[in-house]
Write a protein that holds these residues in place. Structure first.
Motif, PDB file in Angstrom:
ATOM      1  N   GLU A   1      -4.080  13.825  -6.879  1.00  0.00           N
ATOM      2  CA  GLU A   1      -3.353  15.088  -6.881  1.00  0.00           C
ATOM      3  C   GLU A   1      -1.856  14.809  -6.936  1.00  0.00           C
ATOM      4  OE1 GLU A   1      -4.611  18.115  -7.111  1.00  0.00           O
ATOM      5  OE2 GLU A   1      -6.652  17.294  -7.147  1.00  0.00           O
ATOM      6  N   ASP A   2      -1.107  15.710  -7.581  1.00  0.00           N
ATOM      7  CA  ASP A   2       0.318  15.476  -7.789  1.00  0.00           C
ATOM      8  C   ASP A   2       1.059  15.165  -6.486  1.00  0.00           C
ATOM      9  OD1 ASP A   2       0.005  15.880 -10.463  1.00  0.00           O
ATOM     10  OD2 ASP A   2       0.879  17.891 -10.510  1.00  0.00           O
ATOM     11  N   ASP A   3       0.762  15.923  -5.412  1.00  0.00           N
ATOM     12  CA  ASP A   3       1.498  15.704  -4.171  1.00  0.00           C
ATOM     13  C   ASP A   3       1.217  14.320  -3.591  1.00  0.00           C
ATOM     14  OD1 ASP A   3      -1.138  16.411  -3.596  1.00  0.00           O
ATOM     15  OD2 ASP A   3      -0.633  17.438  -1.729  1.00  0.00           O
ATOM     16  N   VAL A   4       0.022  13.795  -3.823  1.00  0.00           N
ATOM     17  CA  VAL A   4      -0.314  12.459  -3.339  1.00  0.00           C
ATOM     18  C   VAL A   4       0.478  11.400  -4.106  1.00  0.00           C
ATOM     19  CG1 VAL A   4      -2.155  10.747  -3.096  1.00  0.00           C
ATOM     20  CG2 VAL A   4      -2.609  13.163  -2.577  1.00  0.00           C
ATOM     21  N   VAL A   5       0.515  11.539  -5.431  1.00  0.00           N
ATOM     22  CA  VAL A   5       1.259  10.571  -6.252  1.00  0.00           C
ATOM     23  C   VAL A   5       2.748  10.636  -5.944  1.00  0.00           C
ATOM     24  CG1 VAL A   5       1.821   9.835  -8.596  1.00  0.00           C
ATOM     25  CG2 VAL A   5      -0.482  10.660  -8.073  1.00  0.00           C
ATOM     26  N   LEU A   6       3.279  11.840  -5.781  1.00  0.00           N
ATOM     27  CA  LEU A   6       4.704  11.977  -5.461  1.00  0.00           C
ATOM     28  C   LEU A   6       5.032  11.311  -4.129  1.00  0.00           C
ATOM     29  CD1 LEU A   6       5.533  15.650  -6.545  1.00  0.00           C
ATOM     30  CD2 LEU A   6       5.601  13.562  -7.888  1.00  0.00           C
ATOM     31  N   ALA A   7       4.167  11.484  -3.148  1.00  0.00           N
ATOM     32  CA  ALA A   7       4.402  10.848  -1.847  1.00  0.00           C
ATOM     33  C   ALA A   7       4.356   9.328  -1.964  1.00  0.00           C
ATOM     34  CB  ALA A   7       3.363  11.330  -0.838  1.00  0.00           C
ATOM     35  N   ARG A   8       3.396   8.811  -2.717  1.00  0.00           N
ATOM     36  CA  ARG A   8       3.284   7.370  -2.907  1.00  0.00           C
ATOM     37  C   ARG A   8       4.530   6.805  -3.584  1.00  0.00           C
ATOM     38  NH1 ARG A   8      -2.862   7.327  -5.423  1.00  0.00           N
ATOM     39  NH2 ARG A   8      -4.007   7.434  -3.433  1.00  0.00           N
TER      40      ARG A   8
ATOM     41  N   ALA B   1       1.620  14.213 -16.530  1.00  0.00           N
ATOM     42  CA  ALA B   1       3.019  13.971 -16.882  1.00  0.00           C
ATOM     43  C   ALA B   1       3.976  14.303 -15.738  1.00  0.00           C
ATOM     44  CB  ALA B   1       3.395  14.766 -18.128  1.00  0.00           C
ATOM     45  N   LEU B   2       3.676  15.365 -14.993  1.00  0.00           N
ATOM     46  CA  LEU B   2       4.624  15.835 -13.978  1.00  0.00           C
ATOM     47  C   LEU B   2       5.027  14.751 -12.985  1.00  0.00           C
ATOM     48  CD1 LEU B   2       4.612  19.241 -12.178  1.00  0.00           C
ATOM     49  CD2 LEU B   2       4.908  17.160 -10.866  1.00  0.00           C
ATOM     50  N   PRO B   3       4.082  14.042 -12.338  1.00  0.00           N
ATOM     51  CA  PRO B   3       4.516  13.022 -11.377  1.00  0.00           C
ATOM     52  C   PRO B   3       5.281  11.877 -12.023  1.00  0.00           C
ATOM     53  CG  PRO B   3       2.125  12.978 -11.668  1.00  0.00           C
ATOM     54  CD  PRO B   3       2.618  14.214 -12.331  1.00  0.00           C
ATOM     55  N   HIS B   4       4.973  11.562 -13.274  1.00  0.00           N
ATOM     56  CA  HIS B   4       5.726  10.507 -13.951  1.00  0.00           C
ATOM     57  C   HIS B   4       7.173  10.926 -14.176  1.00  0.00           C
ATOM     58  CE1 HIS B   4       2.687   7.492 -14.762  1.00  0.00           C
ATOM     59  NE2 HIS B   4       1.848   8.416 -15.188  1.00  0.00           N
ATOM     60  N   ARG B   5       7.394  12.147 -14.640  1.00  0.00           N
ATOM     61  CA  ARG B   5       8.766  12.586 -14.906  1.00  0.00           C
ATOM     62  C   ARG B   5       9.541  12.746 -13.598  1.00  0.00           C
ATOM     63  NH1 ARG B   5       7.316  10.469 -18.694  1.00  0.00           N
ATOM     64  NH2 ARG B   5       6.592  11.443 -20.615  1.00  0.00           N
ATOM     65  N   TRP B   6       8.857  13.230 -12.565  1.00  0.00           N
ATOM     66  CA  TRP B   6       9.509  13.338 -11.254  1.00  0.00           C
ATOM     67  C   TRP B   6       9.952  11.957 -10.772  1.00  0.00           C
ATOM     68  CZ3 TRP B   6       8.590  11.149  -6.519  1.00  0.00           C
ATOM     69  CH2 TRP B   6       9.229  11.717  -5.417  1.00  0.00           C
TER      70      TRP B   6
ATOM     71  N   GLY C   1       7.484   8.216  -3.968  1.00  0.00           N
ATOM     72  CA  GLY C   1       8.690   8.423  -3.169  1.00  0.00           C
ATOM     73  C   GLY C   1       8.840   7.370  -2.090  1.00  0.00           C
ATOM     74  N   ALA C   2       7.736   7.026  -1.429  1.00  0.00           N
ATOM     75  CA  ALA C   2       7.775   5.989  -0.394  1.00  0.00           C
ATOM     76  C   ALA C   2       8.167   4.641  -0.988  1.00  0.00           C
ATOM     77  CB  ALA C   2       6.416   5.890   0.300  1.00  0.00           C
ATOM     78  N   ALA C   3       7.634   4.322  -2.168  1.00  0.00           N
ATOM     79  CA  ALA C   3       7.952   3.049  -2.804  1.00  0.00           C
ATOM     80  C   ALA C   3       9.420   2.987  -3.222  1.00  0.00           C
ATOM     81  CB  ALA C   3       7.053   2.831  -4.015  1.00  0.00           C
ATOM     82  N   ILE C   4       9.941   4.091  -3.739  1.00  0.00           N
ATOM     83  CA  ILE C   4      11.350   4.133  -4.147  1.00  0.00           C
ATOM     84  C   ILE C   4      12.264   3.950  -2.940  1.00  0.00           C
ATOM     85  CG2 ILE C   4      13.138   5.632  -5.098  1.00  0.00           C
ATOM     86  CD1 ILE C   4      10.830   6.901  -6.822  1.00  0.00           C
ATOM     87  N   ASP C   5      11.972   4.673  -1.871  1.00  0.00           N
ATOM     88  CA  ASP C   5      12.789   4.551  -0.658  1.00  0.00           C
ATOM     89  C   ASP C   5      12.745   3.126  -0.113  1.00  0.00           C
ATOM     90  OD1 ASP C   5      13.419   7.217  -0.840  1.00  0.00           O
ATOM     91  OD2 ASP C   5      11.955   7.875   0.674  1.00  0.00           O
ATOM     92  N   ALA C   6      11.571   2.517  -0.117  1.00  0.00           N
ATOM     93  CA  ALA C   6      11.434   1.160   0.408  1.00  0.00           C
ATOM     94  C   ALA C   6      12.170   0.149  -0.463  1.00  0.00           C
ATOM     95  CB  ALA C   6       9.952   0.790   0.511  1.00  0.00           C
ATOM     96  N   ALA C   7      12.096   0.336  -1.780  1.00  0.00           N
ATOM     97  CA  ALA C   7      12.804  -0.581  -2.682  1.00  0.00           C
ATOM     98  C   ALA C   7      14.310  -0.501  -2.471  1.00  0.00           C
ATOM     99  CB  ALA C   7      12.443  -0.265  -4.129  1.00  0.00           C
ATOM    100  N   ALA C   8      14.813   0.712  -2.297  1.00  0.00           N
ATOM    101  CA  ALA C   8      16.248   0.884  -2.046  1.00  0.00           C
ATOM    102  C   ALA C   8      16.649   0.240  -0.722  1.00  0.00           C
ATOM    103  CB  ALA C   8      16.605   2.369  -2.053  1.00  0.00           C
TER     104      ALA C   8
ATOM    105  N   ASP D   1       0.859  -1.183   0.000  1.00  0.00           N
ATOM    106  CA  ASP D   1       0.000   0.000   0.000  1.00  0.00           C
ATOM    107  C   ASP D   1       0.897   1.235   0.000  1.00  0.00           C
ATOM    108  OD1 ASP D   1      -1.810   2.026   0.364  1.00  0.00           O
ATOM    109  OD2 ASP D   1      -2.817   1.128   2.094  1.00  0.00           O
ATOM    110  N   PHE D   2       0.958   1.917  -1.121  1.00  0.00           N
ATOM    111  CA  PHE D   2       1.823   3.088  -1.238  1.00  0.00           C
ATOM    112  C   PHE D   2       1.418   4.199  -0.279  1.00  0.00           C
ATOM    113  CE2 PHE D   2       3.017   2.204  -5.983  1.00  0.00           C
ATOM    114  CZ  PHE D   2       3.690   1.070  -5.570  1.00  0.00           C
ATOM    115  N   ASP D   3       0.180   4.173   0.202  1.00  0.00           N
ATOM    116  CA  ASP D   3      -0.269   5.169   1.172  1.00  0.00           C
ATOM    117  C   ASP D   3       0.076   4.774   2.608  1.00  0.00           C
ATOM    118  OD1 ASP D   3      -1.405   7.025  -0.607  1.00  0.00           O
ATOM    119  OD2 ASP D   3      -3.216   5.807  -0.793  1.00  0.00           O
TER     120      ASP D   3
END
Length: 223
Positions: free
Chosen positions: A69-76, A107-112, A78-85, A43-45
């Protein structure tokens, strides 16, 4: 081991089923509603679920976290990336948005996410998926009802045209990339797909005039 997130969704489900049908692979399923028995809870949230959910995973097929919303997707993401690392995932395959969609609001959250993943310690493959064929088809279906009454098809196309692609084709690419990556890693070598960005779009673009023409034919065809 390969883990596919978002398997309750259409794309994730197709990818998971495709990988599970191949011999010689260990494939796990991840979903926010997972019971940690047949499906891992991812659960990314709820970042607390990610640490356990990503245990023993070599290849992560990360289906983008949906529309919000962009900030929600970025948080999701970001959490998944940190956890994978933190979990030691060796290779991430991310389903992004095709380059032709750069002017779209999604597009913005995908490129981020692409940039954030590129700075992470795991290898990365980006699958830049084109718009699903269901998008203009949905507009056509919605427009059919109003067109039947008014004789006018109205949709926000202007003179623009978009390339579309079947979801099944996108899933087939993800299956191939993930399977080949897992087999490369098992053989002690870096994946042939590491560092690659694949633009996955249809070969034919459609616009409002095309849909209007199809609707015109369907509405005037004898039944």
């Amino acid at each position: 081991m390969i883990l596919v997130t978002g398997i309750s969704g259409a794309l994730g489900g197709l990818v998971h089923r495709g990988l599970s049908a191949l011999d010689g692979l260990t494939v796990a399923a991840g979903s926010r509603s997972g019971d940690d028995t047949t499906t891992r809870r991812i659960d990314f949230d709820d970042p607390a679920t990610l640490s356990a959910g990503l245990r023993d995973v070599d290849v992560l097929v990360m289906i983008s976290a949906g529309y919000a919303e962009d900030d929600v997707v970025l948080a999701r993401h970001g959490a998944a990336i940190d956890a994978a690392a933190a979990a030691g995932v060796r290779h991430v395959i991310y389903t992004s948005l095709a380059g032709s969609g750069d002017l779209m609001t999604i597009a913005l959250p995908h490129r981020w996410t692409e940039k954030r993943m590129a700075a992470a310690p795991f290898d990365l493959t980006i699958l830049r998926n084109g718009l699903y064929a269901e998008v203009p088809v949905g507009l056509a279906v919605a427009g059919a009802a109003s067109s039947a009454d008014s004789g006018v098809f109205a949709a926000a196309f202007g003179t623009g045209r978009i390339s579309v692609v079947a979801r099944e084709d996108l899933a087939e690419v993800a299956v191939r990339v993930a399977a080949e990556t897992e087999r490369d890693l098992a053989a002690g070598r870096r994946s042939r797909h590491a560092g690659r960005v694949y633009e996955l779009e249809g070969v034919t673009a459609v616009g409002g005039a095309d849909i209007a023409s199809i609707l015109s034919e369907s509405l005037t065809r004898p039944v």
